[in-house]
Design a protein around this motif. Structure first.
Motif, PDB file in Angstrom:
ATOM      1  N   CYS A 204       0.894  -1.210   0.053  1.00 33.05           N
ATOM      2  CA  CYS A 204       0.095   0.098  -0.050  1.00 33.05           C
ATOM      3  C   CYS A 204       0.726   1.340  -0.051  1.00 33.05           C
ATOM      4  O   CYS A 204       0.392   2.373  -0.429  1.00 33.05           O
ATOM      5  CB  CYS A 204      -0.908   0.037   1.058  1.00 33.05           C
ATOM      6  SG  CYS A 204      -0.166   0.237   2.784  1.00 33.05           S
ATOM      7  N   GLY A 205       2.173   1.142   0.481  1.00 37.39           N
ATOM      8  CA  GLY A 205       2.972   2.374   0.602  1.00 37.39           C
ATOM      9  C   GLY A 205       2.947   3.262   1.852  1.00 37.39           C
ATOM     10  O   GLY A 205       3.646   4.242   1.615  1.00 37.39           O
ATOM     11  N   ASP A 206       1.919   3.059   2.512  1.00 42.10           N
ATOM     12  CA  ASP A 206       1.732   4.131   3.647  1.00 42.10           C
ATOM     13  C   ASP A 206       2.752   4.269   4.415  1.00 42.10           C
ATOM     14  O   ASP A 206       3.211   5.218   5.021  1.00 42.10           O
ATOM     15  CB  ASP A 206       0.621   3.614   4.706  1.00 42.10           C
ATOM     16  CG  ASP A 206      -0.734   3.272   3.991  1.00 42.10           C
ATOM     17  OD1 ASP A 206      -0.799   4.081   2.863  1.00 42.10           O
ATOM     18  OD2 ASP A 206      -1.690   2.882   4.562  1.00 42.10           O
ATOM     19  N   CYS A 207       3.610   3.142   4.652  1.00 40.63           N
ATOM     20  CA  CYS A 207       5.017   3.006   5.509  1.00 40.63           C
ATOM     21  C   CYS A 207       5.889   4.138   4.842  1.00 40.63           C
ATOM     22  O   CYS A 207       6.826   4.930   5.369  1.00 40.63           O
ATOM     23  CB  CYS A 207       5.605   1.964   5.725  1.00 40.63           C
ATOM     24  SG  CYS A 207       5.747   0.783   4.358  1.00 40.63           S
ATOM     25  N   VAL A 208       6.083   4.160   3.618  1.00 37.08           N
ATOM     26  CA  VAL A 208       6.980   4.769   2.600  1.00 37.08           C
ATOM     27  C   VAL A 208       6.645   6.230   2.785  1.00 37.08           C
ATOM     28  O   VAL A 208       7.679   7.142   3.033  1.00 37.08           O
ATOM     29  CB  VAL A 208       6.770   4.399   1.045  1.00 37.08           C
ATOM     30  CG1 VAL A 208       7.876   5.053   0.318  1.00 37.08           C
ATOM     31  CG2 VAL A 208       7.263   3.029   0.939  1.00 37.08           C
ATOM     32  N   GLY A 209       5.495   6.472   2.776  1.00 32.02           N
ATOM     33  CA  GLY A 209       4.830   7.901   3.090  1.00 32.02           C
ATOM     34  C   GLY A 209       5.378   8.652   4.191  1.00 32.02           C
ATOM     35  O   GLY A 209       5.546   9.709   4.534  1.00 32.02           O
ATOM     36  N   VAL A 210       5.421   8.069   5.491  1.00 35.59           N
ATOM     37  CA  VAL A 210       5.564   8.426   6.760  1.00 35.59           C
ATOM     38  C   VAL A 210       7.119   8.474   7.130  1.00 35.59           C
ATOM     39  O   VAL A 210       7.330   8.948   8.063  1.00 35.59           O
ATOM     40  CB  VAL A 210       4.786   7.613   7.806  1.00 35.59           C
ATOM     41  CG1 VAL A 210       3.121   7.936   7.507  1.00 35.59           C
ATOM     42  CG2 VAL A 210       5.272   6.318   7.972  1.00 35.59           C
ATOM     43  N   CYS A 211       7.764   7.651   6.426  1.00 35.27           N
ATOM     44  CA  CYS A 211       9.240   7.417   6.733  1.00 35.27           C
ATOM     45  C   CYS A 211       9.946   8.803   6.196  1.00 35.27           C
ATOM     46  O   CYS A 211      10.244   8.989   5.104  1.00 35.27           O
ATOM     47  CB  CYS A 211       9.861   6.365   6.284  1.00 35.27           C
ATOM     48  SG  CYS A 211      11.608   5.931   6.540  1.00 35.27           S
ATOM     49  N   LYS A 212      10.588   9.560   7.127  1.00 35.88           N
ATOM     50  CA  LYS A 212      11.215  10.784   6.759  1.00 35.88           C
ATOM     51  C   LYS A 212      12.553  10.548   6.388  1.00 35.88           C
ATOM     52  O   LYS A 212      13.243  11.387   5.918  1.00 35.88           O
ATOM     53  CB  LYS A 212      11.144  11.868   8.034  1.00 35.88           C
ATOM     54  CG  LYS A 212       9.766  12.318   8.335  1.00 35.88           C
ATOM     55  CD  LYS A 212       9.637  13.253   9.348  1.00 35.88           C
ATOM     56  CE  LYS A 212       8.413  14.145   9.723  1.00 35.88           C
ATOM     57  NZ  LYS A 212       7.165  13.140   9.770  1.00 35.88           N
ATOM     58  N   SER A 213      13.091   9.299   6.844  1.00 39.59           N
ATOM     59  CA  SER A 213      14.602   9.011   6.531  1.00 39.59           C
ATOM     60  C   SER A 213      14.830   8.257   5.080  1.00 39.59           C
ATOM     61  O   SER A 213      15.657   8.078   4.625  1.00 39.59           O
ATOM     62  CB  SER A 213      15.132   7.894   7.582  1.00 39.59           C
ATOM     63  OG  SER A 213      14.552   6.813   7.451  1.00 39.59           O
ATOM     64  N   ARG A 214      13.551   7.988   4.420  1.00 43.08           N
ATOM     65  CA  ARG A 214      13.387   7.439   3.150  1.00 43.08           C
ATOM     66  C   ARG A 214      14.309   6.157   3.072  1.00 43.08           C
ATOM     67  O   ARG A 214      14.848   5.754   2.420  1.00 43.08           O
ATOM     68  CB  ARG A 214      13.985   8.416   2.350  1.00 43.08           C
ATOM     69  CG  ARG A 214      13.158   9.643   1.849  1.00 43.08           C
ATOM     70  CD  ARG A 214      13.657  10.389   0.534  1.00 43.08           C
ATOM     71  NE  ARG A 214      13.062  11.846   0.350  1.00 43.08           N
ATOM     72  CZ  ARG A 214      13.329  12.537  -0.391  1.00 43.08           C
ATOM     73  NH1 ARG A 214      14.243  12.177  -1.148  1.00 43.08           N
ATOM     74  NH2 ARG A 214      12.752  13.514  -0.511  1.00 43.08           N
ATOM     75  N   SER A 215      14.044   5.602   4.298  1.00 44.16           N
ATOM     76  CA  SER A 215      14.550   3.888   4.330  1.00 44.16           C
ATOM     77  C   SER A 215      13.892   3.136   3.498  1.00 44.16           C
ATOM     78  O   SER A 215      14.361   1.738   3.434  1.00 44.16           O
ATOM     79  CB  SER A 215      14.403   3.793   5.956  1.00 44.16           C
ATOM     80  OG  SER A 215      15.545   4.639   6.602  1.00 44.16           O
ATOM     81  N   LEU A 216      12.517   3.219   3.290  1.00 48.08           N
ATOM     82  CA  LEU A 216      11.627   2.310   2.679  1.00 48.08           C
ATOM     83  C   LEU A 216      11.418   2.623   1.147  1.00 48.08           C
ATOM     84  O   LEU A 216      11.052   3.814   0.980  1.00 48.08           O
ATOM     85  CB  LEU A 216      10.482   2.156   3.428  1.00 48.08           C
ATOM     86  CG  LEU A 216      10.584   1.929   5.091  1.00 48.08           C
ATOM     87  CD1 LEU A 216       9.384   1.944   5.709  1.00 48.08           C
ATOM     88  CD2 LEU A 216      11.318   0.666   5.167  1.00 48.08           C
ATOM     89  N   GLU A 217      11.286   1.298   0.448  1.00 48.85           N
ATOM     90  CA  GLU A 217      10.613   1.858  -0.967  1.00 48.85           C
ATOM     91  C   GLU A 217       9.781   0.537  -1.167  1.00 48.85           C
ATOM     92  O   GLU A 217       9.784  -0.492  -0.598  1.00 48.85           O
ATOM     93  CB  GLU A 217      11.765   1.644  -1.940  1.00 48.85           C
ATOM     94  CG  GLU A 217      12.606   2.723  -1.925  1.00 48.85           C
ATOM     95  CD  GLU A 217      13.630   2.825  -3.078  1.00 48.85           C
ATOM     96  OE1 GLU A 217      13.565   2.193  -3.775  1.00 48.85           O
ATOM     97  OE2 GLU A 217      14.655   3.450  -2.664  1.00 48.85           O
ATOM     98  N   ILE A 218       8.825   0.960  -2.117  1.00 52.30           N
ATOM     99  CA  ILE A 218       7.830  -0.333  -2.648  1.00 52.30           C
ATOM    100  C   ILE A 218       8.522  -0.840  -4.016  1.00 52.30           C
ATOM    101  O   ILE A 218       8.876  -0.073  -4.975  1.00 52.30           O
ATOM    102  CB  ILE A 218       6.428   0.276  -3.049  1.00 52.30           C
ATOM    103  CG1 ILE A 218       5.801   0.837  -1.792  1.00 52.30           C
ATOM    104  CG2 ILE A 218       5.846  -0.997  -3.572  1.00 52.30           C
ATOM    105  CD1 ILE A 218       5.586  -0.177  -0.656  1.00 52.30           C
TER     106      ILE A 218
END
Ligand code: SF4
Ligand code: SF4
Length: 60
Positions: free
Chosen positions: A14-28
């Protein structure tokens, strides 16, 4: 070292986690969340609490 563990069975990309991660640690990628920069993680836990499927665990 921080480990960001994504439960691939639970993640629906869904990408919700990517949206909230300010350190840009996550990607889909390919419809699933990947921790691409775990060393940048600030341990805020926002991704974990935001994920609607409980797919993220953070180990310090
Ligand atoms: S804990 Fe915070 S900084 Fe770390 S991956 Fe999750 S949202 Fe990003
Ligand atoms: S919020 Fe949860 S279900 Fe959505 S992409 Fe992130 S880990 Fe997957």
């Amino acid at each position: 070292m921080t480990r960001i563990i994504i439960n691939e069975t639970r993640c629906n990309g869904c990408g919700d986690c990517v949206g909230v991660c300010k350190s840009r640690s996550l990607e889909i990628r390919n419809g699933i969340c990947i921790a691409t920069r775990p060393n940048e993680c600030k341990l805020c836990m926002l991704c974990k609490v935001t994920c609607p499927n409980g797919a993220i665990e953070i180990e310090v």
